[in-house]
Design an enzyme around this catalytic site. Structure first.
Site, PDB file in Angstrom:
ATOM      1  N   SER A  20       0.942  -1.227   0.016  1.00  0.00           N
ATOM      2  CA  SER A  20      -0.523  -0.151   0.025  1.00  0.00           C
ATOM      3  C   SER A  20       0.811   1.142   0.005  1.00  0.00           C
ATOM      4  O   SER A  20       0.841   2.435   0.104  1.00  0.00           O
ATOM      5  CB  SER A  20      -1.181   0.099   1.528  1.00  0.00           C
ATOM      6  OG  SER A  20      -0.642  -0.330   2.305  1.00  0.00           O
ATOM      7  N   ASN A 107      -2.866  -2.142  12.789  1.00  0.00           N
ATOM      8  CA  ASN A 107      -3.916  -1.591  13.193  1.00  0.00           C
ATOM      9  C   ASN A 107      -4.688  -0.371  13.645  1.00  0.00           C
ATOM     10  O   ASN A 107      -5.438   0.352  12.784  1.00  0.00           O
ATOM     11  CB  ASN A 107      -5.177  -2.971  12.787  1.00  0.00           C
ATOM     12  CG  ASN A 107      -5.004  -4.192  12.762  1.00  0.00           C
ATOM     13  OD1 ASN A 107      -4.102  -4.805  11.576  1.00  0.00           O
ATOM     14  ND2 ASN A 107      -4.652  -5.229  13.183  1.00  0.00           N
ATOM     15  N   THR A 152     -38.717  26.841 -13.648  1.00  0.00           N
ATOM     16  CA  THR A 152     -39.279  25.491 -12.885  1.00  0.00           C
ATOM     17  C   THR A 152     -39.033  24.689 -13.983  1.00  0.00           C
ATOM     18  O   THR A 152     -40.072  24.861 -14.690  1.00  0.00           O
ATOM     19  CB  THR A 152     -40.504  25.737 -11.698  1.00  0.00           C
ATOM     20  OG1 THR A 152     -41.602  25.657 -12.693  1.00  0.00           O
ATOM     21  CG2 THR A 152     -40.662  25.848 -10.813  1.00  0.00           C
ATOM     22  N   HIS A 153     -39.294  23.172 -13.917  1.00  0.00           N
ATOM     23  CA  HIS A 153     -39.270  22.769 -15.383  1.00  0.00           C
ATOM     24  C   HIS A 153     -38.401  23.580 -16.331  1.00  0.00           C
ATOM     25  O   HIS A 153     -38.592  22.853 -17.269  1.00  0.00           O
ATOM     26  CB  HIS A 153     -40.292  22.268 -15.963  1.00  0.00           C
ATOM     27  CG  HIS A 153     -41.755  21.591 -14.936  1.00  0.00           C
ATOM     28  ND1 HIS A 153     -41.513  20.570 -14.372  1.00  0.00           N
ATOM     29  CD2 HIS A 153     -42.396  22.522 -14.015  1.00  0.00           C
ATOM     30  CE1 HIS A 153     -43.261  20.332 -13.321  1.00  0.00           C
ATOM     31  NE2 HIS A 153     -43.440  22.258 -13.126  1.00  0.00           N
ATOM     32  N   SER A 274     -11.783  26.080 -28.242  1.00  0.00           N
ATOM     33  CA  SER A 274     -11.734  24.835 -29.196  1.00  0.00           C
ATOM     34  C   SER A 274     -10.637  25.067 -30.281  1.00  0.00           C
ATOM     35  O   SER A 274     -10.252  26.303 -30.941  1.00  0.00           O
ATOM     36  CB  SER A 274     -13.053  24.250 -29.400  1.00  0.00           C
ATOM     37  OG  SER A 274     -13.107  23.961 -31.175  1.00  0.00           O
ATOM     38  N   LYS A 280     -15.413  29.610 -29.930  1.00  0.00           N
ATOM     39  CA  LYS A 280     -15.734  29.124 -28.693  1.00  0.00           C
ATOM     40  C   LYS A 280     -15.404  29.524 -28.145  1.00  0.00           C
ATOM     41  O   LYS A 280     -14.132  29.529 -27.959  1.00  0.00           O
ATOM     42  CB  LYS A 280     -15.639  27.318 -29.198  1.00  0.00           C
ATOM     43  CG  LYS A 280     -16.829  27.123 -30.359  1.00  0.00           C
ATOM     44  CD  LYS A 280     -17.241  25.141 -29.960  1.00  0.00           C
ATOM     45  CE  LYS A 280     -18.412  25.250 -28.700  1.00  0.00           C
ATOM     46  NZ  LYS A 280     -18.975  23.429 -28.520  1.00  0.00           N
ATOM     47  N   ASN A 282     -15.443  27.555 -23.899  1.00  0.00           N
ATOM     48  CA  ASN A 282     -16.651  25.928 -23.235  1.00  0.00           C
ATOM     49  C   ASN A 282     -15.949  26.159 -21.907  1.00  0.00           C
ATOM     50  O   ASN A 282     -15.091  26.163 -21.215  1.00  0.00           O
ATOM     51  CB  ASN A 282     -15.697  25.028 -23.939  1.00  0.00           C
ATOM     52  CG  ASN A 282     -15.747  24.564 -25.528  1.00  0.00           C
ATOM     53  OD1 ASN A 282     -17.252  24.998 -25.647  1.00  0.00           O
ATOM     54  ND2 ASN A 282     -14.993  24.439 -26.203  1.00  0.00           N
ATOM     55  N   GLU A 287     -18.193  21.593 -16.201  1.00  0.00           N
ATOM     56  CA  GLU A 287     -17.880  20.547 -16.619  1.00  0.00           C
ATOM     57  C   GLU A 287     -17.461  19.371 -15.827  1.00  0.00           C
ATOM     58  O   GLU A 287     -17.768  18.187 -15.589  1.00  0.00           O
ATOM     59  CB  GLU A 287     -18.134  20.568 -17.682  1.00  0.00           C
ATOM     60  CG  GLU A 287     -18.661  21.062 -18.835  1.00  0.00           C
ATOM     61  CD  GLU A 287     -18.428  21.303 -20.665  1.00  0.00           C
ATOM     62  OE1 GLU A 287     -19.177  20.705 -21.327  1.00  0.00           O
ATOM     63  OE2 GLU A 287     -17.549  22.146 -20.890  1.00  0.00           O
ATOM     64  N   TYR A 314     -10.015  -6.000  12.442  1.00  0.00           N
ATOM     65  CA  TYR A 314      -9.059  -5.455  10.873  1.00  0.00           C
ATOM     66  C   TYR A 314      -9.822  -6.407   9.622  1.00  0.00           C
ATOM     67  O   TYR A 314      -8.819  -7.979  10.312  1.00  0.00           O
ATOM     68  CB  TYR A 314      -7.881  -5.092  11.299  1.00  0.00           C
ATOM     69  CG  TYR A 314      -7.374  -4.689  10.274  1.00  0.00           C
ATOM     70  CD1 TYR A 314      -6.928  -3.896  10.252  1.00  0.00           C
ATOM     71  CD2 TYR A 314      -6.478  -5.673   9.741  1.00  0.00           C
ATOM     72  CE1 TYR A 314      -6.979  -3.285   8.890  1.00  0.00           C
ATOM     73  CE2 TYR A 314      -5.562  -5.122   7.949  1.00  0.00           C
ATOM     74  CZ  TYR A 314      -5.576  -4.195   7.924  1.00  0.00           C
ATOM     75  OH  TYR A 314      -4.917  -3.832   6.659  1.00  0.00           O
ATOM     76  N   GLN A 319      -7.239  -1.803   4.222  1.00  0.00           N
ATOM     77  CA  GLN A 319      -5.868  -1.265   3.032  1.00  0.00           C
ATOM     78  C   GLN A 319      -7.586  -0.556   1.666  1.00  0.00           C
ATOM     79  O   GLN A 319      -6.187   0.843   1.476  1.00  0.00           O
ATOM     80  CB  GLN A 319      -5.461  -1.853   2.930  1.00  0.00           C
ATOM     81  CG  GLN A 319      -4.655  -1.135   2.080  1.00  0.00           C
ATOM     82  CD  GLN A 319      -2.291  -2.201   1.970  1.00  0.00           C
ATOM     83  OE1 GLN A 319      -2.379  -2.410   3.695  1.00  0.00           O
ATOM     84  NE2 GLN A 319      -3.083  -3.108   1.405  1.00  0.00           N
ATOM     85  N   LYS A 322      -7.894   3.644   1.199  1.00  0.00           N
ATOM     86  CA  LYS A 322      -7.451   5.087   1.747  1.00  0.00           C
ATOM     87  C   LYS A 322      -7.416   6.213  -0.261  1.00  0.00           C
ATOM     88  O   LYS A 322      -7.861   7.433  -0.203  1.00  0.00           O
ATOM     89  CB  LYS A 322      -5.822   4.956   2.187  1.00  0.00           C
ATOM     90  CG  LYS A 322      -6.197   4.834   3.026  1.00  0.00           C
ATOM     91  CD  LYS A 322      -4.240   4.230   3.756  1.00  0.00           C
ATOM     92  CE  LYS A 322      -4.449   3.063   4.865  1.00  0.00           C
ATOM     93  NZ  LYS A 322      -5.285   2.759   4.376  1.00  0.00           N
TER      94      LYS A 322
HETATM   95  N1  ARG Z   1      -1.441  -0.981   5.526  1.00  0.00           N
HETATM   96  C1  ARG Z   1      -2.315  -1.812   5.653  1.00  0.00           C
HETATM   97  C2  ARG Z   1      -3.479  -0.889   6.632  1.00  0.00           C
HETATM   98  O1  ARG Z   1      -3.593   0.264   5.092  1.00  0.00           O
HETATM   99  C3  ARG Z   1      -1.797  -1.397   7.625  1.00  0.00           C
HETATM  100  C4  ARG Z   1      -2.213  -2.277   8.796  1.00  0.00           C
HETATM  101  C5  ARG Z   1      -1.698  -3.458   8.215  1.00  0.00           C
HETATM  102  N2  ARG Z   1      -2.473  -4.624   8.988  1.00  0.00           N
HETATM  103  C6  ARG Z   1      -2.136  -5.587   9.328  1.00  0.00           C
HETATM  104  N3  ARG Z   1      -2.959  -6.333  10.299  1.00  0.00           N
HETATM  105  N4  ARG Z   1      -1.654  -6.321   8.089  1.00  0.00           N
HETATM  106  O2  ARG Z   1      -4.783  -1.763   6.481  1.00  0.00           O
END
Ligand code: ARG
Length: 458
Positions: A20, A107, A152-153, A274, A280, A282, A287, A314, A319, A322
Site C-alpha cells: 500500500s 491496526n 421550474t421545469h 476549441s 468557442k 467552453n 463541466e 481488521y 487497506q 485510502k
Molecule cells: N497497510 C495496512 C492498511 O492500510 C496497515 C495495517 C496492516 N495490518 C495488518 N494486520 N496486516 O490497512
C-alpha cells in the site's frame, strides 16, 4: 514446467497486491506524529527507558526531515508507510527502533493515522467552502435587485433576483459545512492503544496519546476502534452531497453561459477554447466539476461496498479504504476552488436576464393575482384571462406590460390602468416579500445575516 513460475510468480504477485506504500505514503506526517505521541507515552509510563524514548523520537524527526526533503521511498517489500518508517528508523538509530512498536499494532496505528488525515481534510474543505460562501454572498449583495427569470421545469416561471438565486447555493453550502463539522466531532476519538484488536497488557496511557494528537479522548472499544471506518464514510458522504451541490451550481453556469441564454460571461481563466471552432469559449471547468461529482459519489460507494461484509476486527480489505478518500479529497478541493473562482469572477449579463424575464411572461401570475385581488375574479377565471393576454403579447413579440390598456380591456373590461404597476418584473419581485422570498429587501436581509455568520460584519 510450472516449477519456475510457481517459485517466483506468486511471491511477486503477493508483494504487489499487498503493497500500500504507493498510496499510503500520503499518511507519513500523521504516521510520524502518532509514533511520536506513542513513544513519548511509552517513556512516560516507564515501558521504555527515557533514553530509548528520546533516541526514537530524535530518529523519527530525522526520518520526517528526509521525507520532507526527498519524498517517501517506495519499496514494496516494506509494504506500507508504517514498515517503511520503522525500517528507516532502525537504520538511523539501531535496534532500539524495535521498541517503538511495543503496545501497539499496525491496526491501531493505521486507524489513528487515517483519522488524523481525514480530520485535516475536513478542516481544509471547511476553509474552502467558507471562501465559496464569501464569494456567493458578495455577488448576491451586488445583485440583490438584479432581475432574472426564475425557473421550474427549466421553463420561465416567475421573476426572481440573481441575489436570491445565488443565496440558495449559500444555504446548500451552509448545510455542507455543518455536515463536515458533525463528522469531525464524531471522528475525534483516538484508536491508538487498541493494539491489534483486543487492547494490550502494557500499562499504557491512552488519554495521554489521545490528547497529544488533538483527540477529545480514546475510543471505548478496541474491536470497534481498529475496524471502524465510519469517519472516512462520514467524510465521503458529506463530500458526495457537497459535490452534488457544486455540480448543480456548475450546471447553472453551463446553461447560463450557453449563447441562447447568455446570462453570464465566464472568466477566461476558467474557460477553454476549441482547437477547431475559433468562436468557442467552453465552460470546461464547470463541466469537470459536474463530472467530478460522479467520481466522488463513486468513491463513496466504493468504500461502503468494501466495508459492508467485513466481520470484526481488521481485515486487509480495509487497506483499500485510502484511495477513494484521497481521490475524493483532491477532486473536491479542486471543485470548490473552481466554483469559487467562477462565482467571484464571472460577469453576469443582467440586461439579458431581465429581458428573458420580461419576454418569458414571468409576471403572468402577478396579472392573475391582480385580477383576483382588485377585480374580485375567481382565480381559475383570472388564470384564463391572463392566458389570453400572454397569447396576445407573444403574438406581438412584446412584454406583458407593453400591451396597451385598450388591448387588455378588450380581453377583459374589468382591467384598469392600475394593473401596470403589477406587471413589471420589478414590481413582481418587490411584491414577493414573505420571509425567505425573493424581494430585494428580503435578499438583503439574508445577505446581512450571512455576513454576520461569516464574521464579515459584527
Ligand atoms: N497497510 C495496512 C492498511 O492500510 C496497515 C495495517 C496492516 N495490518 C495488518 N494486520 N496486516 O490497512
Amino acid at each position: 514446467m510450472w516449477g519456475g513460475r510457481f517459485a517466483e510468480g506468486p511471491s511477486a504477485i503477493m508483494r504487489e497486491i499487498n503493497a500500500s506504500i504507493p498510496f499510503d505514503k500520503a499518511l507519513w506526517r500523521q504516521d510520524i506524529a502518532a509514533s511520536k505521541a506513542h513513544v513519548a507515552m511509552l517513556g512516560a509510563q516507564g515501558i521504555v527507558t527515557p533514553a530509548d524514548a528520546a533516541s526514537i523520537a530524535d530518529g523519527l524527526d530525522q526520518v520526517a526531515a528526509e521525507y520532507e526533503k526527498d519524498g517517501v521511498p517506495e519499496d514494496w517489500d516494506l509494504e506500507d508507510i508504517h514498515m517503511t518508517t520503522e525500517s528507516r528508523l532502525a537504520e538511523l538509530v539501531g535496534p532500539v527502533a524495535g521498541r517503538l512498536h511495543t503496545a501497539r499494532s499496525r491496526n491501531d496505528q493505521v486507524a489513528t493515522d487515517f483519522r488524523l488525515w481525514v480530520r485535516e481534510a475536513m478542516e481544509q474543505v471547511d476553509a474552502g467552502l467558507e471562501q465559496l460562501q464569501r464569494a456567493l454572498v458578495a455577488r448576491a449583495d451586488e445583485h440583490a435587485a438584479s432581475i432574472m427569470p426564475g425557473f421550474t421545469h427549466l421553463q420561465i416561471a416567475q421573476p426572481v433576483t440573481l441575489g436570491h438565486h445565488l443565496m440558495a447555493y449559500y444555504e446548500m453550502i451552509r448545510r455542507d459545512r455543518s455536515r463536515f463539522a458533525d463528522a469531525r466531532a464524531r471522528l475525534n476519538e483516538s484508536p491508538l492503544g487498541s493494539a491489534a484488536l483486543a487492547g494490550t497488557g502494557f500499562p499504557i496511557d491512552r488519554d495521554m496519546t489521545a490528547h497529544a494528537l488533538g483527540f477529545d479522548g480514546p475510543t471505548r472499544n478496541s474491536l470497534d476502534a481498529v475496524s471502524d471506518r465510519d469517519f472516512a464514510l462520514d467524510y465521503l458522504m458529506a463530500a458526495a452531497q457537497c459535490s452534488l451541490h457544486l455540480s448543480r451550481l456548475a450546471e447553472e453556469f453551463i446553461i447560463w453561459a450557453s449563447q441562447p441564454f447568455g446570462f453570464v460571461r465566464l472568466p477566461d481563466a476558467l474557460s477553454t477554447g476549441s482547437s477547431i471552432m475559433p468562436q468557442k469559449k467552453n465552460p470546461d471547468a464547470a463541466e469537470l466539476v459536474r463530472g467530478h461529482a460522479g467520481r466522488i459519489i463513486g468513491c463513496t460507494t466504493a468504500l461502503m461496498v468494501t466495508m459492508k461484509g467485513l466481520p470484526l476486527a481488521y481485515s486487509k480489505d480495509m487497506q483499500d479504504d485510502k484511495p477513494p478518500v484521497f481521490e475524493a479529497a483532491s477532486l473536491l478541493a479542486l471543485s470548490i476552488a473552481a466554483m469559487t473562482g467562477m462565482v467571484a469572477d464571472s460577469s453576469f449579463r443582467t440586461d439579458r436576464m431581465r429581458q428573458a424575464a420580461e419576454l418569458g411572461y414571468a409576471t403572468a401570475t402577478d396579472l392573475a393575482d391582480w385580477l383576483v385581488r382588485e377585480a374580485d375574479i375567481p382565480f381559475r377565471e383570472a388564470h384564463h384571462i391572463t392566458g389570453a393576454a400572454v397569447k396576445l403579447a407573444e403574438s406581438k413579440g412584446v412584454a406583458l406590460d407593453a400591451l396597451s390598456l385598450e388591448e387588455l380591456q378588450a380581453i377583459d373590461p374589468r382591467v384598469d390602468e392600475r394593473v401596470f404597476a403589477a406587471l413589471s418584473v420589478d414590481a413582481s419581485v418587490a411584491s414577493r416579500s414573505s420571509y425567505g422570498g425573493t424581494a430585494p429587501e428580503r435578499v438583503r436581509e439574508q445577505v446581512a445575516h450571512a455576513r454576520r455568520m461569516l464574521g464579515i460584519d459584527e
